[in-house]
Design an enzyme around this catalytic site. Structure first.
Site, PDB file in Angstrom:
ATOM      1  N   CYS A 102      -2.274  -6.229   3.045  1.00 20.46           N
ATOM      2  CA  CYS A 102      -2.909  -7.425   3.595  1.00 20.46           C
ATOM      3  C   CYS A 102      -4.399  -7.423   3.320  1.00 20.46           C
ATOM      4  O   CYS A 102      -5.032  -6.380   3.247  1.00 20.46           O
ATOM      5  CB  CYS A 102      -2.694  -7.452   5.102  1.00 20.46           C
ATOM      6  SG  CYS A 102      -1.071  -8.002   5.551  1.00 20.46           S
ATOM      7  N   ARG A 131       0.828  -1.218   0.000  1.00 22.24           N
ATOM      8  CA  ARG A 131       0.000   0.000   0.000  1.00 22.24           C
ATOM      9  C   ARG A 131       0.858   1.262   0.000  1.00 22.24           C
ATOM     10  O   ARG A 131       0.359   2.372   0.014  1.00 22.24           O
ATOM     11  CB  ARG A 131      -0.888   0.002   1.248  1.00 22.24           C
ATOM     12  CG  ARG A 131      -2.168  -0.746   1.074  1.00 22.24           C
ATOM     13  CD  ARG A 131      -2.882  -0.884   2.381  1.00 22.24           C
ATOM     14  NE  ARG A 131      -3.338   0.373   2.954  1.00 22.24           N
ATOM     15  CZ  ARG A 131      -4.430   1.019   2.570  1.00 22.24           C
ATOM     16  NH1 ARG A 131      -5.178   0.537   1.621  1.00 22.24           N
ATOM     17  NH2 ARG A 131      -4.780   2.149   3.149  1.00 22.24           N
TER      18      ARG A 131
HETATM   19  N1  EPU Z   1      -9.066   4.192   6.883  1.00 20.22           N
HETATM   20  C1  EPU Z   1     -10.060   4.774   6.107  1.00 20.22           C
HETATM   21  N2  EPU Z   1      -9.683   5.590   5.081  1.00 20.22           N
HETATM   22  C2  EPU Z   1      -8.375   5.866   4.808  1.00 20.22           C
HETATM   23  C3  EPU Z   1      -7.362   5.270   5.595  1.00 20.22           C
HETATM   24  C4  EPU Z   1      -7.744   4.439   6.635  1.00 20.22           C
HETATM   25  O1  EPU Z   1     -11.250   4.533   6.338  1.00 20.22           O
HETATM   26  O2  EPU Z   1      -8.108   6.623   3.855  1.00 20.22           O
HETATM   27  C5  EPU Z   1      -9.451   3.270   7.979  1.00 20.22           C
HETATM   28  C6  EPU Z   1      -9.009   1.837   7.699  1.00 20.22           C
HETATM   29  O3  EPU Z   1      -9.905   1.168   6.859  1.00 20.22           O
HETATM   30  C7  EPU Z   1      -8.939   1.257   9.085  1.00 20.22           C
HETATM   31  C8  EPU Z   1      -8.458   2.432   9.925  1.00 20.22           C
HETATM   32  O4  EPU Z   1      -8.727   3.609   9.156  1.00 20.22           O
HETATM   33  O5  EPU Z   1     -10.215   0.881   9.539  1.00 20.22           O
HETATM   34  C9  EPU Z   1      -7.003   2.387  10.301  1.00 20.22           C
HETATM   35  O6  EPU Z   1      -6.179   2.358   9.171  1.00 20.22           O
HETATM   36  P1  EPU Z   1      -4.743   3.067   9.144  1.00 20.22           P
HETATM   37  O7  EPU Z   1      -4.752   4.070   8.042  1.00 20.22           O
HETATM   38  O8  EPU Z   1      -4.403   3.520  10.520  1.00 20.22           O
HETATM   39  O9  EPU Z   1      -3.823   1.867   8.770  1.00 20.22           O
HETATM   40  P2  EPU Z   1      -2.691   1.803   7.675  1.00 20.22           P
HETATM   41  O10 EPU Z   1      -1.894   3.041   7.658  1.00 20.22           O
HETATM   42  O11 EPU Z   1      -3.273   1.330   6.384  1.00 20.22           O
HETATM   43  C10 EPU Z   1      -0.837   0.882   9.257  1.00 20.22           C
HETATM   44  C11 EPU Z   1       0.045  -0.318   9.257  1.00 20.22           C
HETATM   45  C12 EPU Z   1      -0.772  -1.535   9.648  1.00 20.22           C
HETATM   46  C13 EPU Z   1      -1.348  -1.296  11.038  1.00 20.22           C
HETATM   47  C14 EPU Z   1      -2.194  -0.014  11.031  1.00 20.22           C
HETATM   48  C15 EPU Z   1      -2.727   0.334  12.391  1.00 20.22           C
HETATM   49  C16 EPU Z   1       1.657   0.162   7.564  1.00 20.22           C
HETATM   50  C17 EPU Z   1       2.231  -0.156   6.225  1.00 20.22           C
HETATM   51  N3  EPU Z   1       0.603  -0.520   7.927  1.00 20.22           N
HETATM   52  O12 EPU Z   1      -1.833   0.641   8.261  1.00 20.22           O
HETATM   53  O13 EPU Z   1       0.119  -2.617   9.699  1.00 20.22           O
HETATM   54  O14 EPU Z   1      -2.159  -2.384  11.387  1.00 20.22           O
HETATM   55  O15 EPU Z   1      -1.395   1.079  10.553  1.00 20.22           O
HETATM   56  O16 EPU Z   1      -1.693   0.568  13.278  1.00 20.22           O
HETATM   57  O17 EPU Z   1       2.194   0.987   8.301  1.00 20.22           O
HETATM   58  C18 EPU Z   1       0.827  -4.792   9.454  1.00 20.22           C
HETATM   59  O18 EPU Z   1       1.962  -4.373   9.716  1.00 20.22           O
HETATM   60  O19 EPU Z   1       0.516  -6.005   9.382  1.00 20.22           O
HETATM   61  C19 EPU Z   1      -0.221  -3.834   9.213  1.00 20.22           C
HETATM   62  C20 EPU Z   1      -1.392  -4.139   8.649  1.00 20.22           C
END
Ligand code: EPU
Length: 456
Positions: free
Chosen positions: A138, A114
């Site tokens: 994922c 992503r």
């Molecule tokens: N969300 C939205 N819209 C957006 C972005 C996010 O609705 O534009 C929602 C998501 O659907 C979710 C929530 O916000 O329900 C949290 O998502 P977040 O943006 O915080 O997650 P992320 O940045 O996509 C990162 C880590 C994840 C980790 C999460 C939470 C990375 C590459 N990934 O994801 O890590 O679980 O933050 O801490 O940094 C992993 O390492 O296995 C992993 C999935």
């Protein structure tokens, strides 16, 4: 071959795994010492930050994981010259000749990551345009990017959705913005940081994520010359600057990796010293680990996690944003909870589909009920999110070896732990997906005395 298997094979190849399937004979406690290097969820973002500098950046403690290889390749197709290697843990990233990449090349790489969405701000500053293909990552929910796109629009970017992906331009440059996130999203906070640091004027971000990996990214950006202040109540101010330099940074340790091996130590009745792990970023995990009946010693060099003997106790957990209990910690820990005496409940509040991995545990003999609509609970600390689900785990249950197909990164690690706990033999396929985020997990299993071999 389905796309999951394809992604797993590519990831396995990137880190040089002999095969994508391993056979495990369970029932042995894991014992020994392993190194935990830099956090996947910081390192990959710091690599993207290097695009913003006028000079070369150096990143240390880089883990040899497939996601790092993907981001390195994405940077290379955008003209960044990379020396050093994930294998040695040090990367030099020279952004002197940043250039546009072909969308087909971006597409070919990004199926499993992503991260391309975070290239937008830096590429808009450097080139005036950016392209994002369909995003992978994922399979743990819809994982939309609406917060990212809204933030980019607030900075003055123009977003065009095309069948092949999203084209983003900044015809009038990027200007500081007032942004309030609907939810403290990690990725969207990083988007605002990576875009705001070189936007004209001041940016105010409300309801920001404040995960340790975000704080470390802010440290990286400050080293580059950015002016960012973190205020009370999840508010971040960014004063845009005209130029940034490269950075020299040692990445924050991977607290997800440390928690995963800690869970493996507890579930198998073993003891694992995780060199590089630190207390302050893991306090919430340590509390839960102790409540379940696990023990730990905090030392200068790292943390030893072990099963001190006796019965494990059940627990109720809600996943949450920092400083809550991380969503990435629940999957490995649930395997240990199958061995606890009594009923545990895990409320997943961050993603809408993060219990898929429990099907395999149930097949192995675990008693787990997943409530897809969530569960009412009078003692809940946070308000319910519409996407919540809950898992109710009744233990202790014996686990039996079986054929396992890794569904995603963290679920995959929990399958690995389950196979190590189980009686008899398990065949675990798609282990390449585990290599997306766990550096040298095969070498570490060997060091810890696991009985396993690659399938022929
Ligand atoms: N969300 C939205 N819209 C957006 C972005 C996010 O609705 O534009 C929602 C998501 O659907 C979710 C929530 O916000 O329900 C949290 O998502 P977040 O943006 O915080 O997650 P992320 O940045 O996509 C990162 C880590 C994840 C980790 C999460 C939470 C990375 C590459 N990934 O994801 O890590 O679980 O933050 O801490 O940094 C992993 O390492 O296995 C992993 C999935």
């Amino acid at each position: 071959m389905n796309s999951l298997v394809q992604d797993a094979r590519k990831a396995a190849e990137r880190v040089g795994l002999k095969s994508d399937t391993i056979v495990i004979n369970g029932g042995r406690p894991l014992r020994g010492t392993i190194d935990v290097r830099g956090a996947k969820n910081l390192v990959t973002k710091a690599m993207v930050a290097s695009l913003l500098g006028d000079t070369t950046s150096t990143l240390r403690d880089v883990p040899d994981i497939s996601d790092v290889h993907v981001v390195a390749s994405l940077l290379e197709i955008h003209g960044v010259k990379i020396s050093g290697s994930a294998a040695t843990g040090v990367l030099q990233l020279d952004p002197a000749n940043v250039a546009s990449a072909k969308s087909a090349e971006i597409d070919a790489l990004s199926g499993s990551s992503r991260i391309p969405i975070l290239f937008c701000g830096p590429l808009l500053h450097r080139l005036g345009h950016a392209f994002i293909p369909d995003l992978g990552g994922c399979r743990i929910g819809d994982r939309p990017i609406d917060f990212h796109l809204d933030a980019l629009r607030a900075f003055g970017a123009v977003v065009d959705k095309l069948p092949s992906g999203i084209n983003i331009t900044a015809p009038n440059g990027l200007r500081g913005a007032n942004i309030e996130l609907p939810y403290p999203s990690v990725g969207a906070t990083e988007q605002v940081l990576l875009t705001g640091v070189r936007a004209l004027g001041t940016t105010e971000l409300k309801n920001a994520a404040i995960e340790p990996e975000i704080m470390d990214l802010i440290a990286v950006l400050q080293k580059m010359g950015a002016i960012i202040s973190v205020e009370p109540n999840r508010t971040i101010f960014i004063e845009g600057v005209e130029t940034l330099n490269g950075f020299n940074h040692r990445a924050l340790f991977d607290r997800n990796e440390a928690a995963s091996w800690a869970s493996a130590a507890l579930a198998t009745g073993g003891s694992i010293f995780t060199t590089g792990a630190k207390q302050s970023e893991m306090m919430t995990f340590l509390n839960v680990f102790r409540k379940i009946g696990g023990a730990f010693d905090i030392e200068e060099e790292g943390i030893r996690f072990y099963h001190p003997g006796g019965e494990l106790k059940p627990v109720v957990i809600e996943t949450d944003v920092h400083p809550g209990f991380m969503t990435d910690w629940q999957q490995p820990l649930i395997v240990a909870l199958t061995q606890a005496q009594g009923t545990s409940i895990v409320h997943e509040t961050v993603y809408e589909n993060r219990f898929g991995f429990t099907d395999a545990l149930i097949k192995m003999g675990a008693k787990i009920e997943v409530h897809k609509e969530g569960l009412a609970d009078p003692n809940r600390r946070v308000p319910r999110r519409p996407l919540e689900q809950a898992a109710v785990i009744s233990g202790p249950t014996k686990l039996h070896g079986t054929d396992l197909e890794v569904p995603d990164l963290r679920g995959g690690f929990s399958h690995l732990i389950a196979a190590l706990v189980a009686d008899g033999r398990s065949t675990v396929s798609n282990v390449g997906l585990i290599a997306r985020g766990y550096g040298d997990f095969v070498g570490k299993l060997e060091k810890l005395g696991a009985d396993f071999a690659f399938a022929a």
